[in-house]
Structures are given as C-alpha cells and as structure tokens.
Enzyme design. Structure first.
Site, short mmCIF file in Angstrom:
data_model
loop_
_atom_site.label_atom_id
_atom_site.label_comp_id
_atom_site.label_asym_id
_atom_site.label_seq_id
_atom_site.Cartn_x
_atom_site.Cartn_y
_atom_site.Cartn_z
N ASP A 208 0.83 -1.21 0.00
CA ASP A 208 0.00 0.00 0.00
C ASP A 208 0.86 1.26 0.00
O ASP A 208 2.08 1.18 0.17
CB ASP A 208 -0.96 -0.01 1.20
N ASN B 291 -6.86 -2.29 14.31
CA ASN B 291 -8.28 -2.57 14.09
C ASN B 291 -8.50 -3.79 13.20
O ASN B 291 -9.61 -4.02 12.73
CB ASN B 291 -8.97 -1.34 13.49
N GLU C 170 -9.51 -1.50 5.36
CA GLU C 170 -10.05 -1.16 6.67
C GLU C 170 -11.33 -1.93 6.97
O GLU C 170 -12.05 -2.32 6.04
CB GLU C 170 -10.37 0.34 6.70
C1 GLP Z 1 -0.21 0.56 8.38
C2 GLP Z 1 -0.03 -0.20 7.07
C3 GLP Z 1 -0.31 -1.67 7.24
C4 GLP Z 1 0.42 -2.18 8.47
C5 GLP Z 1 -0.14 -1.52 9.69
C6 GLP Z 1 0.45 -2.02 11.00
O1 GLP Z 1 -1.48 1.11 8.50
N1 GLP Z 1 -0.82 0.31 6.00
O2 GLP Z 1 0.08 -2.36 6.06
O3 GLP Z 1 0.31 -3.57 8.56
O4 GLP Z 1 0.08 -0.15 9.57
O5 GLP Z 1 1.42 -1.15 11.48
P1 GLP Z 1 2.38 -1.46 12.70
O6 GLP Z 1 3.23 -2.60 12.28
O7 GLP Z 1 3.16 -0.19 12.88
O8 GLP Z 1 1.50 -1.78 13.85
#
Ligand code: GLP
Length: 252
Positions: A67, A136, A143
C-alpha cells in the site's frame, strides 16, 4: 491458518528472515509482497544483516509493496516508498527495476491501481506475501467495513490508522494523508503463501479475533482463514488472548 508463537519480536524477525533467505536461495527469482509499519522493521534489519553476511541474495527477486498514501510524491521520505528505501531497498542488492510500489501521486489513481494489478500478474503472482496487522484488524489499507474491495483500490483511511501512522509525519495527525492505495483482499489472497506478523500486547485482541473469530469484513485479517497456506507468526505478548484450538500452537 497455522499459528506460530515465538518468545519475542526479535525471535519472530530472525526466524522469518532465515525462512526468506532460504526461499531466495531455492528460488532466486521469487516474488515477494512486502508490508510497512513498525512490525516489519526488525525483519528488514535481520534481512539486511543476512545480506551483509552473504546469506541473502536479492539480485533476481521482485517485490510488490502492499500500500501507499495518496497525494505524496513518489520520493517523499514520509511515504512508504521512503520507508522501504531506508529499511531495506537501499541496503540490499534488489534490482530497482524489480521493485514495485503504488504511486499515490499518479495523475489517474484508478489507472494506477489497474497498472499494479497487471504488474503483479505479469510477474507471475506473489509467491510469499508478508503482512502486518492494523490495531483494528486491517491488512494493507483494507479497513474494517461492511464490504471489502477485491482488487487494488483507492481507500479512505480510518482515524485510528492515520493515528498509527502519525510518526512518519512528525506525529502531526493533520499531516497524515486521508486516503491510501492498497492491494485488495483478492490481490492479497491470491498470493501462494502468506505470513502475517503481529507483535506486542497492543495486537493481542485483533490476533485473537483473527484466528478464533468468524470471517468478517469487520476484521479484514480474518479472511486469511480462507487461505490454504496462511501462517500467523506472533510473539508471546500478541498471543495472550488466543483461546481456541490455536492456544496450543507450538512455542519457539
Ligand atoms: C499501516 C499499514 C499496514 C500495516 C499496519 C500495522 O497502516 N498500512 O500495512 O500492517 O500499519 O502497522 P504497525 O506494524 O506499525 O503496527
């Protein structure tokens, strides 16, 4: 869905880096799907260490990131492209021509999403997709919602997701883009193999819902239950709320 529980996030990272290094050795032209976020940072660090020790050769590998934010220039250091360059791309021998990211600054974002889907197809599909887990339960920028989108698409980010990403933007929530581009659920589920990483106590609730709960668009990661080769690699802190049959998952 297989669950593997490791002592700490460092153990998870090291084990997965070793698994990826063997995959690169067995299948040098492997196609990898890669995530951003705090969770994969120790994994990328471990991969860079293996590469420096001559144990991980990326020269023929192809990568596709999950993404990207909408509206940031491709070389904006706050975007996921910048993140990937800092943590992995600039430190291993990946060929720039085989590194793929969505361009959130493309003039026509719908076309950009179609281009990405085609590029994945042309590369022969993703062999191993690594995922993180949003607080979430999101994966990529898919989402929680009443309905999920199958292919790569433009999406509005939840406040919680923007908050979780604020560190990249000097901790200023108002600077975090409101939209992103993301592989869709089918794009992700078409990968031949999937490993989802989740570490730390903050993820425990979503992990339990993902592995023990029903398959629901309210928790996009629960769709991994439908994949024939999906593994969830977590540390002990993220495993505490699991109560179903996965409770007895092998601890390492
Ligand atoms: C972001 C990314 C996701 C990722 C998520 C978790 O929103 N778009 O692809 O998996 O965060 O982030 P973290 O590893 O910092 O908890």
């Amino acid at each position: 869905m297989r669950v593997r529980i490791f002592e700490t996030d460092e153990h998870v990272a090291r084990a997965l880096a070793l698994r990826m290094a063997s995959l690169l050795a067995a299948q040098p032209a492997v196609v990898l799907g890669l995530p951003t976020g705090r969770t994969p940072i120790p994994l990328y660090r471990a991969l860079v260490r293996l590469h420096r020790a001559g144990r991980a050769d990326f020269s023929r590998a192809t990568t596709f990131n999950l993404d990207e934010f909408v509206g940031l220039a491709h070389d904006d250091p706050r975007g996921y492209h910048g993140f990937m360059r800092r943590h992995l791309f600039d430190q291993v021998n990946l060929d720039a021509r085989r590194i793929h990211l969505l361009n959130g600054a493309a003039a026509d974002l719908a076309k950009e999403c179609i281009r990405y889907e085609r590029a994945i197809e042309k590369a022969g599909g993703i062999d191993l997709q690594i995922l993180g887990l949003g607080l979430n339960g999101h994966i990529g920028f898919n989402e929680p919602a009443r309905a999920l989108v199958a292919t790569t698409h433009r999406t509005r980010l939840r406040q919680a997701t923007r908050r979780a990403n604020a560190a990249l933007f000097g901790h200023r929530l108002r600077n975090v883009p409101a939209e992103g581009l993301s592989m869709g659920m089918a794009t992700i589920l078409r990968a031949k193999r999937i490993v989802l990483l989740a570490t730390g106590a903050s993820k425990a609730r979503s992990v339990a819902r993902m592995v023990d709960g029903s398959v629901t668009p309210r928790l996009p990661a629960s769709f991994l239950q439908l994949h024939r080769d999906a593994e969830v690699w977590i540390d002990r802190a993220a495993a505490v709320a699991i109560s179903g049959p996965h409770r007895g998952a092998r601890r390492r």
